[in-house]
Design a protein around this motif. Structure first.
Motif, PDB file in Angstrom:
ATOM      1  N   ILE A 178     -13.456 -22.136 -34.117  1.00  0.00           N
ATOM      2  CA  ILE A 178     -12.303 -22.819 -33.489  1.00  0.00           C
ATOM      3  C   ILE A 178     -11.991 -22.046 -32.216  1.00  0.00           C
ATOM      4  CG2 ILE A 178      -9.884 -23.489 -33.781  1.00  0.00           C
ATOM      5  CD1 ILE A 178     -10.402 -23.432 -36.839  1.00  0.00           C
ATOM      6  N   SER A 179     -12.061 -22.735 -31.076  1.00  0.00           N
ATOM      7  CA  SER A 179     -11.990 -22.000 -29.813  1.00  0.00           C
ATOM      8  C   SER A 179     -10.901 -22.558 -28.889  1.00  0.00           C
ATOM      9  CB  SER A 179     -13.358 -22.035 -29.117  1.00  0.00           C
ATOM     10  OG  SER A 179     -13.769 -23.351 -28.884  1.00  0.00           O
ATOM     11  N   PRO A 180     -10.400 -21.728 -27.966  1.00  0.00           N
ATOM     12  CA  PRO A 180      -9.374 -22.164 -27.021  1.00  0.00           C
ATOM     13  C   PRO A 180      -9.990 -22.683 -25.717  1.00  0.00           C
ATOM     14  CG  PRO A 180      -9.617 -19.803 -26.853  1.00  0.00           C
ATOM     15  CD  PRO A 180     -10.701 -20.287 -27.786  1.00  0.00           C
ATOM     16  N   GLY A 256      -7.785 -17.544 -30.332  1.00  0.00           N
ATOM     17  CA  GLY A 256      -6.591 -18.274 -29.897  1.00  0.00           C
ATOM     18  C   GLY A 256      -5.369 -17.395 -30.026  1.00  0.00           C
ATOM     19  N   SER A 257      -4.221 -18.018 -30.202  1.00  0.00           N
ATOM     20  CA  SER A 257      -2.964 -17.270 -30.198  1.00  0.00           C
ATOM     21  C   SER A 257      -2.740 -16.543 -31.518  1.00  0.00           C
ATOM     22  CB  SER A 257      -1.800 -18.221 -29.933  1.00  0.00           C
ATOM     23  OG  SER A 257      -1.711 -19.145 -30.991  1.00  0.00           O
ATOM     24  N   THR A 258      -1.910 -15.520 -31.468  1.00  0.00           N
ATOM     25  CA  THR A 258      -1.580 -14.756 -32.672  1.00  0.00           C
ATOM     26  C   THR A 258      -0.885 -15.649 -33.692  1.00  0.00           C
ATOM     27  OG1 THR A 258      -1.526 -12.669 -31.488  1.00  0.00           O
ATOM     28  CG2 THR A 258      -0.207 -12.788 -33.499  1.00  0.00           C
ATOM     29  N   GLU A 259      -0.037 -16.530 -33.194  1.00  0.00           N
ATOM     30  CA  GLU A 259       0.704 -17.423 -34.106  1.00  0.00           C
ATOM     31  C   GLU A 259      -0.266 -18.292 -34.922  1.00  0.00           C
ATOM     32  OE1 GLU A 259       3.346 -19.900 -31.919  1.00  0.00           O
ATOM     33  OE2 GLU A 259       4.092 -20.884 -33.740  1.00  0.00           O
ATOM     34  N   THR A 260      -1.206 -18.945 -34.253  1.00  0.00           N
ATOM     35  CA  THR A 260      -2.178 -19.773 -34.979  1.00  0.00           C
ATOM     36  C   THR A 260      -3.078 -18.905 -35.850  1.00  0.00           C
ATOM     37  OG1 THR A 260      -2.174 -21.254 -33.070  1.00  0.00           O
ATOM     38  CG2 THR A 260      -3.864 -21.643 -34.701  1.00  0.00           C
ATOM     39  N   GLY A 261      -3.396 -17.712 -35.345  1.00  0.00           N
ATOM     40  CA  GLY A 261      -4.230 -16.782 -36.108  1.00  0.00           C
ATOM     41  C   GLY A 261      -3.634 -16.465 -37.474  1.00  0.00           C
ATOM     42  N   GLU A 278      -9.737 -13.419 -32.927  1.00  0.00           N
ATOM     43  CA  GLU A 278      -9.529 -12.770 -31.624  1.00  0.00           C
ATOM     44  C   GLU A 278      -8.282 -13.391 -31.032  1.00  0.00           C
ATOM     45  OE1 GLU A 278     -11.419 -10.363 -30.474  1.00  0.00           O
ATOM     46  OE2 GLU A 278     -13.009 -10.430 -31.956  1.00  0.00           O
ATOM     47  N   LEU A 279      -7.203 -12.591 -30.941  1.00  0.00           N
ATOM     48  CA  LEU A 279      -5.889 -13.188 -30.676  1.00  0.00           C
ATOM     49  C   LEU A 279      -5.285 -12.710 -29.349  1.00  0.00           C
ATOM     50  CD1 LEU A 279      -4.712 -12.827 -34.389  1.00  0.00           C
ATOM     51  CD2 LEU A 279      -5.881 -14.763 -33.322  1.00  0.00           C
ATOM     52  N   GLY A 280      -3.969 -12.772 -29.270  1.00  0.00           N
ATOM     53  CA  GLY A 280      -3.287 -12.548 -27.992  1.00  0.00           C
ATOM     54  C   GLY A 280      -3.167 -11.082 -27.602  1.00  0.00           C
ATOM     55  N   GLU A 409       6.651 -10.537 -24.100  1.00  0.00           N
ATOM     56  CA  GLU A 409       5.875 -11.732 -24.490  1.00  0.00           C
ATOM     57  C   GLU A 409       4.661 -11.932 -23.597  1.00  0.00           C
ATOM     58  OE1 GLU A 409       7.439 -15.694 -24.899  1.00  0.00           O
ATOM     59  OE2 GLU A 409       8.950 -14.971 -26.307  1.00  0.00           O
ATOM     60  N   GLU A 410       3.572 -12.361 -24.194  1.00  0.00           N
ATOM     61  CA  GLU A 410       2.373 -12.691 -23.415  1.00  0.00           C
ATOM     62  C   GLU A 410       2.668 -13.916 -22.548  1.00  0.00           C
ATOM     63  OE1 GLU A 410      -0.835 -14.509 -25.676  1.00  0.00           O
ATOM     64  OE2 GLU A 410      -2.337 -13.463 -24.492  1.00  0.00           O
ATOM     65  N   THR A 411       2.360 -13.817 -21.242  1.00  0.00           N
ATOM     66  CA  THR A 411       2.505 -15.004 -20.369  1.00  0.00           C
ATOM     67  C   THR A 411       1.217 -15.815 -20.413  1.00  0.00           C
ATOM     68  OG1 THR A 411       3.876 -13.681 -18.876  1.00  0.00           O
ATOM     69  CG2 THR A 411       3.082 -15.794 -18.034  1.00  0.00           C
TER      70      THR A 411
HETATM   71  P1  NAD Z   1      -3.962 -21.800 -29.808  1.00  0.00           P
HETATM   72  O1  NAD Z   1      -3.851 -20.842 -30.930  1.00  0.00           O
HETATM   73  O2  NAD Z   1      -2.820 -22.713 -29.572  1.00  0.00           O
HETATM   74  O3  NAD Z   1      -5.254 -22.736 -29.973  1.00  0.00           O
HETATM   75  C1  NAD Z   1      -6.549 -22.199 -30.150  1.00  0.00           C
HETATM   76  C2  NAD Z   1      -7.387 -23.212 -30.927  1.00  0.00           C
HETATM   77  O4  NAD Z   1      -6.854 -23.339 -32.242  1.00  0.00           O
HETATM   78  C3  NAD Z   1      -7.381 -24.620 -30.333  1.00  0.00           C
HETATM   79  O5  NAD Z   1      -8.675 -25.167 -30.438  1.00  0.00           O
HETATM   80  C4  NAD Z   1      -6.392 -25.357 -31.214  1.00  0.00           C
HETATM   81  O6  NAD Z   1      -6.617 -26.745 -31.257  1.00  0.00           O
HETATM   82  C5  NAD Z   1      -6.654 -24.719 -32.560  1.00  0.00           C
HETATM   83  N1  NAD Z   1      -5.548 -24.804 -33.519  1.00  0.00           N
HETATM   84  C6  NAD Z   1      -4.227 -24.916 -33.253  1.00  0.00           C
HETATM   85  N2  NAD Z   1      -3.513 -24.957 -34.406  1.00  0.00           N
HETATM   86  C7  NAD Z   1      -4.400 -24.870 -35.426  1.00  0.00           C
HETATM   87  C8  NAD Z   1      -4.288 -24.844 -36.852  1.00  0.00           C
HETATM   88  N3  NAD Z   1      -3.118 -24.897 -37.465  1.00  0.00           N
HETATM   89  N4  NAD Z   1      -5.424 -24.751 -37.575  1.00  0.00           N
HETATM   90  C9  NAD Z   1      -6.619 -24.650 -36.976  1.00  0.00           C
HETATM   91  N5  NAD Z   1      -6.795 -24.672 -35.635  1.00  0.00           N
HETATM   92  C10 NAD Z   1      -5.697 -24.777 -34.865  1.00  0.00           C
HETATM   93  O7  NAD Z   1      -4.271 -20.900 -28.529  1.00  0.00           O
HETATM   94  P2  NAD Z   1      -4.329 -21.371 -27.010  1.00  0.00           P
HETATM   95  O8  NAD Z   1      -2.947 -21.458 -26.482  1.00  0.00           O
HETATM   96  O9  NAD Z   1      -5.208 -22.538 -26.878  1.00  0.00           O
HETATM   97  O10 NAD Z   1      -5.068 -20.113 -26.338  1.00  0.00           O
HETATM   98  C11 NAD Z   1      -4.383 -19.088 -25.726  1.00  0.00           C
HETATM   99  C12 NAD Z   1      -4.223 -17.911 -26.655  1.00  0.00           C
HETATM  100  O11 NAD Z   1      -5.516 -17.471 -27.079  1.00  0.00           O
HETATM  101  C13 NAD Z   1      -3.588 -16.711 -25.989  1.00  0.00           C
HETATM  102  O12 NAD Z   1      -2.675 -16.104 -26.859  1.00  0.00           O
HETATM  103  C14 NAD Z   1      -4.763 -15.795 -25.728  1.00  0.00           C
HETATM  104  O13 NAD Z   1      -4.417 -14.427 -25.622  1.00  0.00           O
HETATM  105  C15 NAD Z   1      -5.633 -16.072 -26.899  1.00  0.00           C
HETATM  106  N6  NAD Z   1      -7.038 -15.733 -26.635  1.00  0.00           N
HETATM  107  C16 NAD Z   1      -7.570 -14.654 -27.251  1.00  0.00           C
HETATM  108  C17 NAD Z   1      -8.877 -14.278 -26.970  1.00  0.00           C
HETATM  109  C18 NAD Z   1      -9.500 -13.047 -27.600  1.00  0.00           C
HETATM  110  O14 NAD Z   1     -10.709 -12.893 -27.510  1.00  0.00           O
HETATM  111  N7  NAD Z   1      -8.733 -12.167 -28.210  1.00  0.00           N
HETATM  112  C19 NAD Z   1      -9.636 -15.024 -26.074  1.00  0.00           C
HETATM  113  C20 NAD Z   1      -9.051 -16.122 -25.475  1.00  0.00           C
HETATM  114  C21 NAD Z   1      -7.749 -16.476 -25.768  1.00  0.00           C
END
Ligand code: NAD
Length: 541
Positions: A178-180, A256-261, A278-280, A409-411
């Motif tokens: 699952i990727s951003p 993706g984000s820490t919250e979704t993580g 891999e989160l925020g 907060e992360e921008t």
């Molecule tokens: P996000 O968490 O909103 O979404 C990431 C992915 O998760 C998307 O494909 C989304 O559709 C999916 N998703 C959302 N809710 C879900 C759920 N309940 N179950 C399963 N999948 C779900 O993140 P974003 O806003 O798209 O990306 C930005 C964030 O990602 C920032 O916090 C950034 O720091 C982080 N990020 C981290 C890395 C890393 O390597 N650590 C790399 C890139 C981005």
């Protein structure tokens, strides 16, 4: 802040592209015909609702994708599992050869990939090229590492010679990815390359805004020799498609984000399947008094504003020694104000568009809140709708205080705050004063001192005299977050072996039956074994 000309189209001429042409004159590349072709590769049943994909560069609709459901994910999983069983039996060297062919295809097809990345993400071309470099480096690295790292390895046993044991690495099965949207090529494909060479199949949900780059990349992998069906791409909402992937995969790779993580970790834990997240981040940079100022300013500017600041490892806080803080801030302001912005799909601009309205809104919220509470804008500060719908100037703030949102907060945008500090100890304490721990940076004249500071920073990577790219480019070393910035690591051996189950195969020799069986003389057995254990302690290993 200078702006170069944009390539805004005269109109959104959907469907008007001549059949032989993949570009619209004056519009974005690729044309609608190509994105429609790519969308047909999506593993979603006919007749589902569709979503238009809008380019952040111009606001133009570049294509549409179907909104998949849990049923689509289940069908994709079944097909993937069928193909994966054969793939797991393919010799590792043959799997690795696919990655090496993909390496060449990515470099050969870079122009079309760069167009796709720019069109759906909005970044400047130079930062899109970072993604091409990453693919080539990652493909080559894992192609070379996998045959060595996955080879069954002899292990010591309690009875050397009597029990012969090897550690094997069995593919997990299906890895759900699952990727951003911020690195449409890297974050959909790089982790998948390691999983594939380890013998797994992939079911992936790329972010809904950036599906076409992933579709083209996996098509190139197929051209390189990957069996059809081994990678299944399902587009749709995270809460439905992402959630169904976690409910069915044998391992989950989430970025993706820490919250979704957190939500994903809970769901994976319920099924007792492994995951990597891999989160925020809210990444700090420390600038010591002995830096060469111009080099430090250039490094800081790139560390903050590469990829329009939409980079999980980019710098959002700078702690600079008070003796040079004023000079550093002034020079950085001048450099940032001179950055070039533009929407061209060619090399030139240093900064592209933000990826969406949500990103622009967050940037504005953080700046407006900070300014209302007394922060000073020392560079940038304004949206640039003249360039495209989501353009915003890279912005530097001073006099930021703890009650401002931007302080903690992360921008995840082109916004950085500069804080003067009295000492290195104070800088380290402030840098570590965060729930995150993804990346940090130390700019210094004395590298020995810089490495000592680095060792005291609580983050998964620390870059000395760089913002982020040296840590990322250290492909053989683990990369990931401490604290709430992640679980697990990508890159290195860890980034490969996490996609496997270690399996111990132990073979007992006939001789062992004599030495290791009690038979009907348990007392004699215990005595004999006690002597063996005592003797074993004196052996070198
Ligand atoms: P996000 O968490 O909103 O979404 C990431 C992915 O998760 C998307 O494909 C989304 O559709 C999916 N998703 C959302 N809710 C879900 C759920 N309940 N179950 C399963 N999948 C779900 O993140 P974003 O806003 O798209 O990306 C930005 C964030 O990602 C920032 O916090 C950034 O720091 C982080 N990020 C981290 C890395 C890393 O390597 N650590 C790399 C890139 C981005």
């Amino acid at each position: 802040m200078s702006a170069t000309d944009t390539t805004a189209p005269a109109s959104n001429d959907l469907g008007a592209t001549p059949a032989s042409d993949t570009t619209r004159p004056g519009g974005l590349r690729p044309g609608r015909m190509e994105t429609d072709r790519l969308a047909r590769r999506i593993a979603v049943a006919e007749g589902r609702e569709r979503k238009a994909i809008t380019s952040p560069l111009t606001g133009e609709v570049i294509g549409e994708v179907p909104l998949g459901t849990a049923a689509d994910v289940q069908a994709a999983m079944a097909e993937c599992r069928r193909v994966q069983r054969r793939w797991a039996l393919t010799p590792v060297k043959d799997r690795a050869a696919v990655l090496l062919r993909y390496h060449d295809l990515v470099l050969d097809h870079q122009d079309e990939l760069l167009d796709l990345i720019q069109a759906e993400n909005g970044k400047a071309r130079v930062w899109a090229f970072e993604e091409i470099m990453d693919q080539a480096i990652t493909a080559r690295y894992y192609a070379r590492l996998a045959p060595r790292a996955l080879r069954p390895t002899p292990r010591l046993t309690a009875m050397p010679g009597l029990i012969n044991t090897k550690e094997h690495h069995v593919p997990k099965g299906i890895v759900g990815v699952i990727s951003p949207w911020n690195y449409p090529l890297v974050l959909s494909t790089s982790d998948a390359l390691a999983a594939l060479v380890a013998g797994n199949g992939i079911v992936i949900k790329p972010d809904s805004q950036t599906p076409f780059t992933a579709l083209r990349a996996f098509e190139l992998l197929q051209e390189a020799g990957l069996p059809e069906g081994l990678v299944q791409i399902v587009t749709g909402p995270g809460t439905e498609v992402g959630s169904a992937i976690i409910d069915n995969a044998d391992y989950v790779m989430f970025t993706g984000s820490t919250e979704t993580g957190r939500a994903i970790a809970q769901q994976a834990a319920r099924r007792l399947v492994g995951f990597s997240a891999e989160l925020g981040g809210k990444n700090p940079m420390i600038v010591t008094s002995d830096v060469e100022l111009d080099r430090a300013v250039e490094t800081a500017t790139m560390g903050c504003f590469a990829n329009t600041g939409q980079l999980c490892i980019s710098i959002e806080r700078i702690y600079v020694d008070q003796t040079i803080a004023s000079a550093f801030t002034n020079r950085m302001a001048a450099r940032v104000n001179a950055l070039t912005l533009g929407a061209q799909q060619e090399y030139g601009p240093e900064v592209g568009a933000l990826a969406s309205k949500a990103q622009l809104d967050k940037m504005r919220e953080h700046i407006d809140d900070a300014v209302a509470k007394g922060a000073r804008v020392v560079a940038g500060g304004n949206p640039r709708p003249d360039l495209g719908p989501f353009f915003h100037e890279p912005t530097v703030l001073a006099e930021v205080t703890p009650e401002m949102t931007v302080h903690r907060e992360e921008t995840f945008g082109p916004l950085v705050s500069i804080y003067p500090v009295q000492s290195v100890d104070e800088a380290i304490e402030l840098a570590n004063d965060t729930d995150y721990g993804l990346n940090s940076s130390v700019l210094c004249g004395d590298v020995k001192k810089g490495k000592a500071i680095a060792a005291r920073l609580m983050s998964g990577t620390v870059n000395v005299n760089d913002g982020y790219s040296s840590g990322w480019a250290s492909i053989d070393a683990p990369m990931g977050g401490m604290k709430t910035s992640g679980v697990g690591r990508r890159h290195g051996r860890e980034g490969l072996l996490k996609y496997t189950e270690p399996q111990t195969i132990a073979v007992r020799s006939p001789l062992a039956d004599k030495v290791m069986s009690a038979g009907d003389d348990a007392a004699g057995f215990a005595k004999r074994f006690t002597s063996i254990l005592k003797a074993a302690k004196h052996l070198p290993r």
